[in-house]
Design an enzyme around this catalytic site. Structure first.
Site, mmCIF file in Angstrom:
data_model
loop_
_atom_site.group_PDB
_atom_site.id
_atom_site.type_symbol
_atom_site.label_atom_id
_atom_site.label_comp_id
_atom_site.label_asym_id
_atom_site.label_seq_id
_atom_site.Cartn_x
_atom_site.Cartn_y
_atom_site.Cartn_z
ATOM 1 N N LYS A 135 7.585 -10.564 -21.549
ATOM 2 C CA LYS A 135 7.086 -9.871 -22.745
ATOM 3 C C LYS A 135 8.207 -9.619 -23.750
ATOM 4 O O LYS A 135 9.210 -9.000 -23.431
ATOM 5 C CB LYS A 135 6.446 -8.544 -22.318
ATOM 6 N N ARG A 175 12.241 -1.371 -26.132
ATOM 7 C CA ARG A 175 12.825 -2.709 -26.084
ATOM 8 C C ARG A 175 13.794 -2.919 -27.244
ATOM 9 O O ARG A 175 14.831 -3.588 -27.092
ATOM 10 C CB ARG A 175 11.705 -3.750 -26.088
ATOM 11 N N HIS A 232 7.407 -8.662 -27.617
ATOM 12 C CA HIS A 232 6.802 -7.550 -28.357
ATOM 13 C C HIS A 232 7.764 -6.926 -29.366
ATOM 14 O O HIS A 232 7.777 -5.715 -29.580
ATOM 15 C CB HIS A 232 6.287 -6.477 -27.387
ATOM 16 N N HIS A 246 1.558 -3.330 -17.023
ATOM 17 C CA HIS A 246 0.741 -3.005 -18.189
ATOM 18 C C HIS A 246 -0.674 -3.535 -17.970
ATOM 19 O O HIS A 246 -0.907 -4.452 -17.195
ATOM 20 C CB HIS A 246 1.356 -3.653 -19.435
ATOM 21 N N CYS A 299 6.537 1.147 -25.660
ATOM 22 C CA CYS A 299 7.190 -0.083 -25.206
ATOM 23 C C CYS A 299 8.070 -0.746 -26.255
ATOM 24 O O CYS A 299 9.268 -0.956 -26.019
ATOM 25 C CB CYS A 299 6.150 -1.048 -24.668
ATOM 26 N N ASP A 359 9.883 0.596 -19.310
ATOM 27 C CA ASP A 359 9.980 0.781 -20.761
ATOM 28 C C ASP A 359 9.405 2.114 -21.235
ATOM 29 O O ASP A 359 9.640 2.522 -22.373
ATOM 30 C CB ASP A 359 9.323 -0.384 -21.509
ATOM 31 N N ASN A 360 8.631 2.772 -20.406
ATOM 32 C CA ASN A 360 8.109 4.108 -20.723
ATOM 33 C C ASN A 360 7.438 4.632 -19.466
ATOM 34 O O ASN A 360 7.373 3.941 -18.442
ATOM 35 C CB ASN A 360 7.127 4.104 -21.906
ATOM 36 N N LYS A 399 3.001 8.250 -20.953
ATOM 37 C CA LYS A 399 3.395 7.403 -22.078
ATOM 38 C C LYS A 399 2.761 7.921 -23.366
ATOM 39 O O LYS A 399 1.644 8.404 -23.377
ATOM 40 C CB LYS A 399 2.910 5.974 -21.785
ATOM 41 N N ASP A 419 6.807 -3.044 -17.097
ATOM 42 C CA ASP A 419 6.038 -2.437 -18.183
ATOM 43 C C ASP A 419 5.153 -1.297 -17.658
ATOM 44 O O ASP A 419 4.334 -1.504 -16.754
ATOM 45 C CB ASP A 419 5.169 -3.514 -18.827
ATOM 46 N N ASP A 420 5.306 -0.102 -18.225
ATOM 47 C CA ASP A 420 4.465 1.057 -17.901
ATOM 48 C C ASP A 420 4.640 1.554 -16.463
ATOM 49 O O ASP A 420 3.748 2.202 -15.906
ATOM 50 C CB ASP A 420 2.978 0.752 -18.140
#
Length: 773
Positions: free
Chosen positions: A141, A87, A143, A236, A83, A346-347, A414, A45-46
């Site tokens: 995660k 996904r 989300h 994240h 994010c 994811d980004n 992001k 994540d991130d």
């Protein structure tokens, strides 16, 4: 924007070449293809483009680097700049808006492209694997469920098990406390835990469970293949890491982000990740995104800011350790050679820490209109927390200067349509299939919508064309399997739209047109920029004035794709997407009665009791002299409030992002039957707090900070304070501090909204949005 008779007539359409399986459509089967490989998809994540060692980082990632050395690194791989949308695209092969996820799943404004849940007619990646005889696992995660459905009363149709996973262990929201997760789920059930063991760390826990899933399968079946989706909570916010990992990076970042960018770019050139002639852009300078020169910072700023990056590096290091444990498991089972492993982000890296970073992520972050954001008033407090940053008493995020460095060599971050928002690492390893030398780099354009078609193509999976009796939508993505073996294979994905928070972008054949969105300004005032990214990958040279016809062509292509994929209405920046809520949530405005022994109530459900409004809390008890402990607790170290008894005194405090505000203790009589806490919301983000005992007003404290809609992040506990405590000092002394007396009920009765509450300002926000559209 041009007029359209029906903006959602072609909702779900694709814009790239639609991938076509060479196999006929079929009814689902239960036997996997011969010698079917295991598949492990890792999403961090991130994670920024340059944050892995094999992409230029100084962070130790030997396990992921080894996968890259035996597999393929993609240097022109793109996701969405946010994010949940990424996904959704990964899970479905559709563009994010067509998959109902044009924004994060914490907003539900009522439009198809922003439904905050996956379309029920579209088979997901795990559903396709399961139909082909695979066992399907997920960690971490999710989300992809609207926040109003996250509680025990929620509709589970968009939860992981209902979207194709046989086993799930993780958290359903955007983030959680890695030292003390606020709400973990095991399958469809909330994990029951009052207090985590000493040294608990979420990434380790998720990895333990991943290994347990694999071992359980192998103990039951010798060769049934599995699909595993491991979606890390790291990196994240909150930036939480184990102290031993943080120590490893002590003083590593004293040189600052300017030198770090230069060092990473040099390594990227040496590794063949970028061309030798790649130009490093100047520091980001856009308003609100700008980064100061490291040498202009004070010594205290440099010291504090470096600490944040030490914690971040420690998180990445731990993710690599997790990957190593999974690889070792597969190797011990003799299955590593026939396992496809895909690692990505994811980004791009996130600038959510703003200019100075913060030891408490939510400080000054209210998304509600009319609430001022402040970030420069807390530096001394953060500096005082220096040694604690990254530990369980903080919720940190680094300053955006580090996000700039993590995205080297690209611009911005992001949530923007510049490359820093969506160009990320992608590693694909399958030793059994590999027929090329080690450490291969591929430069073909690829997009997250291509991952599902690629896996289907590589393995030879059959794909259902319907779900729930309704036809599925053709994929927007295209297989890039040919590039795995052939460095000269052309890209099958030649054009792609981007949109996030109103920012727009369109890629076609090496050119990209994009806008830089300034919130609350008319879209018609925005100027399209143009970059020949095939030759200028860092987007330094705007050629819009030289090629106006191409700009117009790409802008028109963006609009056509937007209509076909459900992108409209664009987000104007007024906060209206947070404010519009369906009628089904009106039940959250009703009083709720809680009792001792109840599990912790869910975050979103309890936030509606007090967000932007007054609330009365009535405690029915049978207090007697000597009783002590927590009466009720709502929240954790991120923020919260607490009512407890100690030394025969009733005590109430609000913890707001690391700052405690207490009401004067109230001496209790020998016996008591009722306590009333009134949190009156006059506006301005403040509460006037009153405490009454058996009907007698005993204390009043005006002007305490009110907790905004995303807070507290933990729900309400009655009779103890589970997991992350509201008050750390009390926790160190008493633990969860169970109440020793008799608690009968705790009743929450929501009251009037404050004059400046979101619901009151909704009409104003609608007017702003209409004016800007």
């Amino acid at each position: 924007m041009s007029e359209q008779p029906d903006p959602y007539e072609n909702f779900g359409g694709s814009i790239g070449r639609t991938f076509r399986s060479s196999q006929p459509w079929w009814p689902p089967r239960t036997e996997p293809p011969d010698n079917a490989p295991n598949v492990v998809v890792i999403v961090v994540d991130d994670l920024g483009f340059s944050d892995l060692g094999c992409y230029g980082s100084e962070i130790d990632t030997p396990n992921i680097d080894a996968l890259a050395d035996s597999g393929t690194r993609y240097t022109n791989f793109h996701v969405t700049p946010l994010c949940s949308p990424t996904r959704a695209a990964l899970m479905t092969g559709l563009n994010s808006h067509a998959a109902g996820m044009g924004y994060v799943s914490n907003a539900d404004p009522g439009f198809p492209g922003y439904a905050a849940e996956l379309p029920d007619n579209q088979p997901t990646m795990p559903e396709i694997f399961r139909a082909n005889g695979y066992r399907t696992f997920m960690l971490g995660k999710w989300h992809l469920t609207k926040d109003s459905e996250l509680s025990e009363a929620g509709d589970r149709s968009s939860w992981p098990l209902q979207r194709g996973f046989d086993e799930y262990y993780g958290f359903l929201e955007a983030m959680t406390n890695l030292h003390q997760p606020h709400r973990l789920y095991d399958g469809n059930s909330v994990v029951d835990v009052d207090r985590y063991p000493e040294g608990y760390y979420l990434t380790d826990d998720l990895t333990d469970r991943a290994l347990r899933m694999i071992h359980g399968l192998r103990a039951s079946h010798p060769h049934k293949p599995f699909f595993m989706y491991f979606a890390h909570g790291a990196v994240h916010a909150p930036l939480h890491a184990k102290e031993a990992d943080i120590v490893k990076y002590r003083d590593r970042y004293a040189m600052g982000w300017d030198r770090l960018r230069q060092q990473r770019l040099a390594r990227q050139v040496d590794l063949g990740i970028v061309e030798p002639a790649t130009e490093l852009p100047p520091r980001n300078s856009e308003p609100g995104e700008d980064v100061r020169a490291w040498e202009e910072l004070s010594p205290d700023e440099q010291r504090l800011f470096a600490r944040y990056m030490e914690v971040y590096a420690a998180m990445v290091d731990n993710v690599d350790t997790s990957m190593g444990r999974i690889v070792d498991c597969l190797r011990e089972l003799g299955e590593l050679d026939n396992t496809i492993i895909l690692v990505t982000s994811d980004n791009g890296a996130s600038r959510e820490g703003n200019e100075q970073g913060s030891s408490h992520y939510f400080r000054g972050r209210s998304p509600e209109p009319g609430k001022a954001r402040q970030e420069k008033d807390f530096f001394e407090l953060d500096l005082a927390n220096f040694d604690a940053i990254g530990g369980p008493t903080t919720w940190p995020h680094y300053p955006r200067g580090w996000a700039m460095a993590c995205n080297t060599p690209f611009r911005l971050y992001k949530t923007t349509t510049f490359a820093g928002g969506h160009q990320v690492p992608l590693i694909l390893s399958w030793p059994h299939r590999a027929s090329h030398p080690n450490a291969i780099v591929r430069e073909q354009y690829a997009h997250v919508t291509d991952v599902l078609p690629t896996l289907v193509d590589l393995i030879g999976l059959d794909v259902p064309r319907e779900r729930n009796g309704r036809p599925a939508v053709p994929w927007a993505g295209s297989s890039f399997a040919a590039t795995f073996d052939d460095p000269d294979a052309p890209t099958a994905h030649n054009e792609q739209y981007y949109e996030v928070l109103g920012g727009r972008g369109y890629y076609r054949d090496g050119w990209e047109a994009l806008t830089y969105r300034v919130p609350l300004t008319p879209f018609s005032d925005e100027r399209w920029q143009l970059y020949h990214v095939a030759e200028d990958p860092t987007e330094l040279h705007d050629l819009a004035d030289d090629h106006p016809a191409l700009v117009a062509e790409l802008a028109a292509a963006w609009e056509d794709a937007a209509w076909r994929n459900g992108v409209f209405p664009l987000y104007e920046g007024g906060g209206i997407n947070y404010l519009i809520r369906p009628d089904s949530e009106k039940a959250f405005d009703e009083p709720v009665v809680l009792r001792p022994g109840y599990p912790t109530t869910e975050r979103y459900r309890t936030s509606r009791l007090l967000a932007g409004r007054s609330v009365r809390i009535e405690v029915d008890w049978r207090f007697e002299h000597g009783d002590r402990g927590i009466v009720l607790a709502h929240g954790g170290q991120e923020s919260g409030y607490l009512l407890y008894v100690d030394d025969d005194e009733l005590r109430f405090l609000v913890s707001s992002c690391g700052e405690e505000h207490a009401v004067c203790p109230v001496p209790l009589p020998g016996r008591s039957e009722r306590v009333t806490v009134d949190l009156h919301s006059p506006g301005g983000g403040r509460w006037d707090v009153s405490l009454a005992v058996d009907g007698d007003l005993r204390a009043h404290a005006p002007g305490l900070p009110q907790l905004f809609s995303f807070m507290p992040f933990e729900g309400i506990d009655v009779g103890l304070d589970r997991r992350s405590p509201v008050c750390w000092r009390l926790y160190e002394r008493e633990g969860t501090f169970p109440f020793t007396g008799t608690l009968e009920t705790v009743t929450y009765t929501p009251g009037e909204h404050a004059p400046d509450a979101p619901e009151v300002l909704l009409d104003q926000a609608r007017a702003v949005g209409s004016a800007l559209e």
